[in-house]
Scaffold this motif. Structure first.
Motif, PDB file in Angstrom:
ATOM      1  N   PHE A   1       0.821  -1.041  -0.096  1.00 15.93           N
ATOM      2  CA  PHE A   1       0.079   0.007  -0.056  1.00 15.93           C
ATOM      3  C   PHE A   1       0.946   1.248  -0.089  1.00 15.93           C
ATOM      4  CE2 PHE A   1      -4.331  -1.540   0.539  1.00 15.93           C
ATOM      5  CZ  PHE A   1      -4.079  -2.715   1.117  1.00 15.93           C
ATOM      6  N   CYS A   2       0.335   2.254  -0.718  1.00 13.51           N
ATOM      7  CA  CYS A   2       1.092   3.719  -0.648  1.00 13.51           C
ATOM      8  C   CYS A   2       0.255   4.548  -0.049  1.00 13.51           C
ATOM      9  CB  CYS A   2       1.429   3.996  -2.287  1.00 13.51           C
ATOM     10  SG  CYS A   2       2.022   5.752  -2.463  1.00 13.51           S
ATOM     11  N   ALA A   3       0.756   5.506   0.437  1.00 10.33           N
ATOM     12  CA  ALA A   3      -0.355   6.348   1.226  1.00 10.33           C
ATOM     13  C   ALA A   3       0.450   7.765   1.042  1.00 10.33           C
ATOM     14  CB  ALA A   3      -0.498   5.929   2.616  1.00 10.33           C
ATOM     15  N   SER A   4      -0.554   8.792   1.464  1.00  9.78           N
ATOM     16  CA  SER A   4       0.126  10.129   1.390  1.00  9.78           C
ATOM     17  C   SER A   4      -0.478  10.920   2.290  1.00  9.78           C
ATOM     18  CB  SER A   4      -0.241  10.918   0.013  1.00  9.78           C
ATOM     19  OG  SER A   4      -1.536  11.252  -0.297  1.00  9.78           O
ATOM     20  N   SER A   5      -0.089  11.920   2.892  1.00 11.88           N
ATOM     21  CA  SER A   5      -0.641  12.850   3.976  1.00 11.88           C
ATOM     22  C   SER A   5      -0.119  14.287   3.828  1.00 11.88           C
ATOM     23  CB  SER A   5      -0.453  12.168   5.269  1.00 11.88           C
ATOM     24  OG  SER A   5       0.967  12.080   5.907  1.00 11.88           O
ATOM     25  N   SER A   6      -0.811  15.135   4.168  1.00 15.12           N
ATOM     26  CA  SER A   6      -0.421  16.673   4.280  1.00 15.12           C
ATOM     27  C   SER A   6       0.249  16.994   5.642  1.00 15.12           C
ATOM     28  CB  SER A   6      -1.402  17.391   4.063  1.00 15.12           C
ATOM     29  OG  SER A   6      -1.141  18.788   4.081  1.00 15.12           O
ATOM     30  N   TYR A   7       1.338  17.739   5.431  1.00 13.56           N
ATOM     31  CA  TYR A   7       2.037  18.066   6.794  1.00 13.56           C
ATOM     32  C   TYR A   7       1.154  19.025   7.612  1.00 13.56           C
ATOM     33  CZ  TYR A   7       3.429  22.819   5.201  1.00 13.56           C
ATOM     34  OH  TYR A   7       3.478  24.293   5.039  1.00 13.56           O
ATOM     35  N   ARG A   8       0.185  19.731   6.871  1.00 10.53           N
ATOM     36  CA  ARG A   8      -0.628  20.558   7.660  1.00 10.53           C
ATOM     37  C   ARG A   8      -1.329  19.824   8.462  1.00 10.53           C
ATOM     38  NH1 ARG A   8      -0.006  22.082   2.445  1.00 10.53           N
ATOM     39  NH2 ARG A   8       0.815  24.275   2.302  1.00 10.53           N
ATOM     40  N   ASP A   9      -1.707  18.573   8.473  1.00 11.11           N
ATOM     41  CA  ASP A   9      -2.784  17.776   9.117  1.00 11.11           C
ATOM     42  C   ASP A   9      -1.833  16.723   9.953  1.00 11.11           C
ATOM     43  OD1 ASP A   9      -4.787  17.745   6.099  1.00 11.11           O
ATOM     44  OD2 ASP A   9      -4.564  19.234   7.723  1.00 11.11           O
ATOM     45  N   LEU A  10      -0.833  17.212  10.592  1.00 13.48           N
ATOM     46  CA  LEU A  10      -0.233  16.032  11.395  1.00 13.48           C
ATOM     47  C   LEU A  10      -0.999  15.736  12.607  1.00 13.48           C
ATOM     48  CD1 LEU A  10       3.607  17.481  11.199  1.00 13.48           C
ATOM     49  CD2 LEU A  10       2.472  15.477  10.161  1.00 13.48           C
ATOM     50  N   ASP A  11      -1.634  16.643  13.075  1.00 17.28           N
ATOM     51  CA  ASP A  11      -2.430  16.201  14.215  1.00 17.28           C
ATOM     52  C   ASP A  11      -3.443  15.437  13.753  1.00 17.28           C
ATOM     53  OD1 ASP A  11      -2.365  19.473  16.103  1.00 17.28           O
ATOM     54  OD2 ASP A  11      -0.854  17.757  16.293  1.00 17.28           O
ATOM     55  N   ILE A  12      -4.248  15.336  12.762  1.00 21.26           N
ATOM     56  CA  ILE A  12      -5.123  14.672  12.374  1.00 21.26           C
ATOM     57  C   ILE A  12      -4.481  13.143  11.717  1.00 21.26           C
ATOM     58  CG2 ILE A  12      -6.856  14.566  10.370  1.00 21.26           C
ATOM     59  CD1 ILE A  12      -7.093  17.500  10.579  1.00 21.26           C
ATOM     60  N   ASN A  13      -3.354  13.439  11.186  1.00 25.06           N
ATOM     61  CA  ASN A  13      -2.572  12.218  10.441  1.00 25.06           C
ATOM     62  C   ASN A  13      -3.528  11.478   9.858  1.00 25.06           C
ATOM     63  OD1 ASN A  13      -1.338   9.187  11.260  1.00 25.06           O
ATOM     64  ND2 ASN A  13       0.234  10.879  10.488  1.00 25.06           N
ATOM     65  N   GLU A  14      -4.418  12.114   8.822  1.00 23.03           N
ATOM     66  CA  GLU A  14      -5.070  11.243   8.146  1.00 23.03           C
ATOM     67  C   GLU A  14      -4.231  10.665   6.629  1.00 23.03           C
ATOM     68  OE1 GLU A  14      -9.229  12.913   6.796  1.00 23.03           O
ATOM     69  OE2 GLU A  14      -9.272  10.941   5.493  1.00 23.03           O
TER      70      GLU A  14
END
Lengths: 115, 110
Positions: free
Chosen positions: A90-103
């Motif tokens: 699995f590949c995944a991505s996330s935004s550094y702006r949402d670290l607290d959410i870590n979605e």
């Protein structure tokens, strides 16, 4: 938006063959990850990237290499495939702006079998 | 001891039942906690974050107990569509280390 896409969806390799798995995301995310998922083991992080041109090792990096030449793409390479690398990737991505959410947004996965 | 431990189940519950899962973690410095849902042969998707004060989203309630180092997920009035594997996720090391549990399988029975 396609989100996170992975190519190919399925692949069968012989021991010693090489291949590259491609991950692409259209959400302009900074962080990208490669995981493998095996029965009874959960998702394990192989490599990750915090931005274009950067990569770092995760929990199980041996036997894999990665590259992040473009922000939207994260490639996972197997130079000499082994049966122990049979897994779902699995590949995944996330935004550094949402670290607290870590979605983390995941791709649909690649099922790899190494004979 | 594993960093994140979950009972793999399966938990077989009738429709309408209340079911709870726990997840324990070993690193007391862990900073963020989440529950993800994974349907069979599909990718994981974020279900909810877990806050120290506890949080609720409809039929789902998540709680964190830092003293005992566990998080929990409570599902009320179970639906057939809740059948899935629920993954516990713990983040530590300044958001650099994300550890997934092996998941708890839930099967809701008609």
């Amino acid at each position: 938006n396609a989100g996170v896409t992975q190519t190919p969806k399925f692949r069968v390799l012989k021991t010693g063959q090489s291949m590259t798995l491609l991950c692409a995301q259209d959400m302009n995310h900074e962080y990208m990850y490669w995981y493998r998922q095996d029965p009874g083991m959960g998702l394990r992080l192989i490599h990750y990237s915090v931005g274009e041109g950067t990569t770092a090792k995760g929990e199980v990096p041996d036997g894999y290499n990665v590259s992040r030449l473009k922000k939207q793409n994260f490639l996972l390479g197997l130079e000499s495939a082994a049966p122990s690398q049979t897994s779902v990737y699995f590949c995944a991505s996330s935004s550094y702006r949402d670290l607290d959410i870590n979605e983390q947004f995941f791709g649909p996965g690649t099922r790899l079998t190494v004979l | 001891r594993k960093e994140v431990e979950q009972d793999p189940g399966p938990f077989n519950v009738p429709e309408g039942a209340t079911v709870a899962f726990n997840c324990t973690y070993s690193n007391s410095a862990s900073q963020s906690f989440f529950w993800y849902r994974q349907d069979c042969r599909k990718e994981p998707k974020l279900l909810m974050s877990v806050y120290s004060s506890g949080n609720e989203d409809g039929r789902f309630t998540a709680q964190l107990n830092r003293a005992s180092q566990y998080i929990s997920l409570l599902i009320r009035d179970s639906k057939l569509s809740d059948s899935a594997t629920y993954l516990c996720v713990v983040v530590s090391g300044g958001y650099q280390k994300v550890t997934f549990g092996i998941g708890t399988k839930l099967q809701v029975i008609p």
